[in-house]
Design a protein around this motif. Structure first.
Motif, PDB file in Angstrom:
ATOM      1  N   MET A   1      10.429   6.066  30.881  1.00 50.04           N
ATOM      2  CA  MET A   1      11.398   7.149  31.101  1.00 50.04           C
ATOM      3  C   MET A   1      11.967   7.612  29.755  1.00 50.04           C
ATOM      4  O   MET A   1      12.309   6.791  28.913  1.00 50.04           O
ATOM      5  N   TRP A   2      12.000   8.914  29.546  1.00 52.77           N
ATOM      6  CA  TRP A   2      12.637   9.464  28.351  1.00 52.77           C
ATOM      7  C   TRP A   2      13.670  10.511  28.746  1.00 52.77           C
ATOM      8  O   TRP A   2      13.567  11.140  29.794  1.00 52.77           O
ATOM      9  N   THR A   3      14.676  10.661  27.910  1.00 48.87           N
ATOM     10  CA  THR A   3      15.731  11.644  28.128  1.00 48.87           C
ATOM     11  C   THR A   3      15.999  12.380  26.827  1.00 48.87           C
ATOM     12  O   THR A   3      16.026  11.775  25.755  1.00 48.87           O
ATOM     13  N   LYS A   4      16.159  13.689  26.929  1.00 52.54           N
ATOM     14  CA  LYS A   4      16.479  14.493  25.746  1.00 52.54           C
ATOM     15  C   LYS A   4      17.550  15.501  26.132  1.00 52.54           C
ATOM     16  O   LYS A   4      17.488  16.102  27.206  1.00 52.54           O
ATOM     17  N   GLU A   5      18.536  15.668  25.268  1.00 52.42           N
ATOM     18  CA  GLU A   5      19.548  16.696  25.472  1.00 52.42           C
ATOM     19  C   GLU A   5      19.306  17.837  24.502  1.00 52.42           C
ATOM     20  O   GLU A   5      18.899  17.626  23.360  1.00 52.42           O
ATOM     21  N   ILE A   6      19.507  19.055  24.996  1.00 53.06           N
ATOM     22  CA  ILE A   6      19.234  20.224  24.167  1.00 53.06           C
ATOM     23  C   ILE A   6      20.346  21.242  24.352  1.00 53.06           C
ATOM     24  O   ILE A   6      20.779  21.523  25.473  1.00 53.06           O
ATOM     25  N   LYS A   7      20.824  21.780  23.234  1.00 54.16           N
ATOM     26  CA  LYS A   7      21.826  22.846  23.261  1.00 54.16           C
ATOM     27  C   LYS A   7      21.125  24.168  22.988  1.00 54.16           C
ATOM     28  O   LYS A   7      20.287  24.258  22.089  1.00 54.16           O
ATOM     29  N   VAL A   8      21.454  25.174  23.772  1.00 51.91           N
ATOM     30  CA  VAL A   8      20.803  26.478  23.653  1.00 51.91           C
ATOM     31  C   VAL A   8      21.772  27.452  22.996  1.00 51.91           C
ATOM     32  O   VAL A   8      22.954  27.517  23.359  1.00 51.91           O
ATOM     33  N   ASN A   9      21.296  28.220  22.042  1.00 50.28           N
ATOM     34  CA  ASN A   9      22.134  29.223  21.386  1.00 50.28           C
ATOM     35  C   ASN A   9      22.371  30.414  22.299  1.00 50.28           C
ATOM     36  O   ASN A   9      21.452  30.878  22.978  1.00 50.28           O
ATOM     37  N   GLY A  10      23.590  30.909  22.307  1.00 48.31           N
ATOM     38  CA  GLY A  10      23.896  32.104  23.079  1.00 48.31           C
ATOM     39  C   GLY A  10      24.332  31.795  24.487  1.00 48.31           C
ATOM     40  O   GLY A  10      25.029  30.814  24.739  1.00 48.31           O
ATOM     41  N   PRO A  60      25.478  26.744  26.863  1.00 46.09           N
ATOM     42  CA  PRO A  60      24.393  26.119  27.640  1.00 46.09           C
ATOM     43  C   PRO A  60      23.933  24.805  27.006  1.00 46.09           C
ATOM     44  O   PRO A  60      23.601  24.769  25.826  1.00 46.09           O
ATOM     45  N   PHE A  61      23.903  23.776  27.826  1.00 46.12           N
ATOM     46  CA  PHE A  61      23.513  22.445  27.361  1.00 46.12           C
ATOM     47  C   PHE A  61      22.732  21.804  28.494  1.00 46.12           C
ATOM     48  O   PHE A  61      23.121  21.912  29.666  1.00 46.12           O
ATOM     49  N   PHE A  62      21.610  21.152  28.170  1.00 43.74           N
ATOM     50  CA  PHE A  62      20.734  20.631  29.211  1.00 43.74           C
ATOM     51  C   PHE A  62      20.295  19.202  28.917  1.00 43.74           C
ATOM     52  O   PHE A  62      20.172  18.803  27.760  1.00 43.74           O
ATOM     53  N   GLU A  63      20.049  18.481  30.003  1.00 43.67           N
ATOM     54  CA  GLU A  63      19.468  17.141  29.926  1.00 43.67           C
ATOM     55  C   GLU A  63      18.079  17.199  30.547  1.00 43.67           C
ATOM     56  O   GLU A  63      17.925  17.636  31.690  1.00 43.67           O
ATOM     57  N   ILE A  64      17.078  16.766  29.781  1.00 42.67           N
ATOM     58  CA  ILE A  64      15.686  16.789  30.233  1.00 42.67           C
ATOM     59  C   ILE A  64      15.214  15.356  30.400  1.00 42.67           C
ATOM     60  O   ILE A  64      15.424  14.527  29.506  1.00 42.67           O
ATOM     61  N   GLN A  65      14.546  15.062  31.522  1.00 48.43           N
ATOM     62  CA  GLN A  65      14.045  13.709  31.774  1.00 48.43           C
ATOM     63  C   GLN A  65      12.592  13.753  32.200  1.00 48.43           C
ATOM     64  O   GLN A  65      12.183  14.614  32.985  1.00 48.43           O
ATOM     65  N   GLY A  66      11.809  12.796  31.682  1.00 47.03           N
ATOM     66  CA  GLY A  66      10.426  12.640  32.093  1.00 47.03           C
ATOM     67  C   GLY A  66      10.038  11.173  32.074  1.00 47.03           C
ATOM     68  O   GLY A  66      10.827  10.307  31.672  1.00 47.03           O
ATOM     69  N   ASN A  67       8.809  10.879  32.472  1.00 51.30           N
ATOM     70  CA  ASN A  67       8.377   9.484  32.597  1.00 51.30           C
ATOM     71  C   ASN A  67       7.468   9.010  31.480  1.00 51.30           C
ATOM     72  O   ASN A  67       7.428   7.827  31.181  1.00 51.30           O
ATOM     73  N   ASP A  68       6.719   9.930  30.861  1.00 49.80           N
ATOM     74  CA  ASP A  68       5.703   9.523  29.885  1.00 49.80           C
ATOM     75  C   ASP A  68       6.210   9.803  28.470  1.00 49.80           C
ATOM     76  O   ASP A  68       6.126  10.929  27.972  1.00 49.80           O
ATOM     77  N   GLU A  69       6.710   8.763  27.814  1.00 49.79           N
ATOM     78  CA  GLU A  69       7.277   8.914  26.466  1.00 49.79           C
ATOM     79  C   GLU A  69       6.252   9.470  25.486  1.00 49.79           C
ATOM     80  O   GLU A  69       6.585  10.275  24.603  1.00 49.79           O
ATOM     81  N   ALA A  70       4.996   9.080  25.643  1.00 55.84           N
ATOM     82  CA  ALA A  70       3.952   9.513  24.705  1.00 55.84           C
ATOM     83  C   ALA A  70       3.701  11.017  24.781  1.00 55.84           C
ATOM     84  O   ALA A  70       3.217  11.624  23.816  1.00 55.84           O
TER      85      ALA A  70
END
Length: 289
Positions: A1-10, A60-70
């Motif tokens: 499992m991997w998680t990434k947070e991303i901030k979007v401009n505008g 805008p701010f988002f949390e992205i999750q997936g299963n395959d780290e590679a």
């Protein structure tokens, strides 16, 4: 499992995006918890990525999750491409403040273009939906996907070009497709599966060239191509003037007794270029939900 947070401009109104996704009964989402699970393909591999909003339309701010780290980087590239987070909507908002649509853009700020999950899926959906009311259109696409797609952990993957190309017309006729629509869907998929129609190559061409090529495919008209350009490729300058929703929205906005003719809409749209897709989306939004 991997998680990434991303901030979007505008600006980016994800809640409206979820509303549009929710029109399709097979999209796995939760509007209250503000997330959607997206089916992605990397070659023959199938992946599910969850996107959750944790910000506001103005931050805008988002949390992205997936299963395959590679595969994290490749999957993130797909997600960025679907949501077009590299586009700053603030200049577009400012552009429309100088047009007749300014009141609508003040009422519905940050309305983004968000692409369908795969260009082929989008083209099939658009062909199926053409000249149908929305309710029956989604009834047909639901039957099509449930019969020929694949469900993985509650998320539906639509059928591949090869799968659709292998069907006979009666397989769709049994789902209440008309004979012609069954032919349009399967014949188009066969062109793609055979390499006679290359969607990836089309995606690199200007709008007019795509329109000229795709409208030569039997059963694909200008409305279909305009919608595919917008929702399949994320193009910014499309105005499907023959669309009933666009016509009804302008009738309401302009306070008219009848819907404007498509030629008049195209003329109005000259003021909205090069961002007519955002005008289209905001007009649709004004009569949705």
């Amino acid at each position: 499992m991997w998680t990434k947070e991303i901030k979007v401009n505008g600006m980016f109104d994800f809640d409206y995006t979820l509303l549009r996704f929710s029109f399709d009964p097979l999209v796995d989402l939760n509007r209250e918890e503000r997330w959607v699970r997206i089916p992605l393909r990397l070659g023959t591999e199938k992946h599910i990525v969850k996107v959750r909003a944790i910000g506001t339309p103005y931050e805008p701010f988002f949390e992205i999750q997936g299963n395959d780290e590679a595969k994290k980087d490749k999957l993130m590239a797909f997600i960025n491409d679907i949501f077009l987070w590299d586009r700053d909507l603030r200049p577009i908002q400012q552009f429309f403040q100088k047009t007749k649509l300014a009141p609508l853009f003040e009422q519905y700020p940050g309305t983004p273009i968000v692409k369908d999950f795969h260009p082929f899926d989008c083209l099939m959906k658009t062909i199926i939906h053409q000249q149908l009311n929305m309710t029956f259109a989604y009834t047909l696409t639901t039957r099509y996907i449930q019969n020929f797609g694949e469900e993985i952990n509650g998320v539906w993957f639509q059928p591949t070009p090869e799968k659709v190309a292998s069907l006979d017309y009666d397989a769709l006729r049994e789902l209440q497709f008309s004979q012609r629509k069954a032919e349009y869907v399967i014949d188009t998929a066969r062109k793609i599966a055979d390499g006679k129609l290359d969607l990836q190559k089309l995606s690199r061409l200007p709008d007019e060239d795509v329109l000229n090529i795709l409208t030569k495919v039997r059963g694909v008209g200008p409305w279909t191509v305009e919608n595919w350009l917008m929702f399949g490729l994320g193009r910014e300058n499309l105005l499907p003037a023959a669309d009933i929703g666009i016509q009804n929205a302008l009738k309401k906005f302009l306070g008219k007794d009848k819907k404007p003719h498509k030629d008049d809409i195209y003329q109005m749209g000259e003021e909205w270029s090069p961002y007519r897709s955002y005008a289209s989306l905001t007009l649709w939004r004004s009569i949705e939900g």
